[in-house]
Every structure is written in C-alpha cells, then in structure tokens.
Design a protein around this motif. Structure first.
Motif, PDB file in Angstrom:
ATOM      1  N   UNK A  21       0.834  -1.204   0.000  1.00 14.86           N
ATOM      2  CA  UNK A  21       0.000   0.000   0.000  1.00 14.86           C
ATOM      3  C   UNK A  21       0.869   1.254   0.000  1.00 14.86           C
ATOM      4  N   UNK A  22       1.975   1.226   0.735  1.00 21.43           N
ATOM      5  CA  UNK A  22       2.866   2.377   0.774  1.00 21.43           C
ATOM      6  C   UNK A  22       3.529   2.596  -0.583  1.00 21.43           C
ATOM      7  N   UNK A  23       3.944   1.513  -1.238  1.00 24.15           N
ATOM      8  CA  UNK A  23       4.560   1.632  -2.549  1.00 24.15           C
ATOM      9  C   UNK A  23       3.582   2.148  -3.591  1.00 24.15           C
ATOM     10  N   UNK A  24       2.314   1.818  -3.444  1.00 23.38           N
ATOM     11  CA  UNK A  24       1.290   2.296  -4.385  1.00 23.38           C
ATOM     12  C   UNK A  24       0.804   3.701  -4.032  1.00 23.38           C
TER      13      UNK A  24
END
Length: 60
Positions: free
Chosen positions: A51-54
């Motif tokens: 989620x953080x990477x997206x």
C-alpha cells in the motif's frame, strides 16, 4: 483523555479477550501460536509495504 478514547480502549481490550479465548479453544501449543502470529504479522507488514509503494493514504 477524552471519553471516546476510553471507549475505544475498552472495546479493543474486549476484542482481544474474545480473540484470545477463541484461540485458546483450539488448544494449540505455544510454538504453533507464535508461528501463526508471525505469519499474520508478515501478511499485514507485506500489505502495508505494498500500500505504501502504491501511494495509498488513509482518508482524513
């Protein structure tokens, strides 16, 4: 601490007791419980990283 925070803490403790008693009903050994906890921790950590990477953000 406001009243809403106290209610949240009491509710969270209630859910933890409920989940703990459900887990205890399976009569698993401590090593199996630790293994399952690590698996769930890895799942949530992996989802957090994805989620953080997206670039996902919680609504405010």
């Amino acid at each position: 601490m406001n009243e809403g925070a106290i209610v949240s803490i009491v509710a969270m403790l209630g859910w933890l007791v409920l989940a703990g008693s459900a887990l205890a009903s399976f009569k698993l050994g401590w090593s199996r419980i630790a293994q399952l906890a690590l698996v769930w921790l890895a799942i949530f950590a992996g989802l957090f990283v994805v989620a953080d990477l997206l670039g996902a953000r919680l609504p405010t």
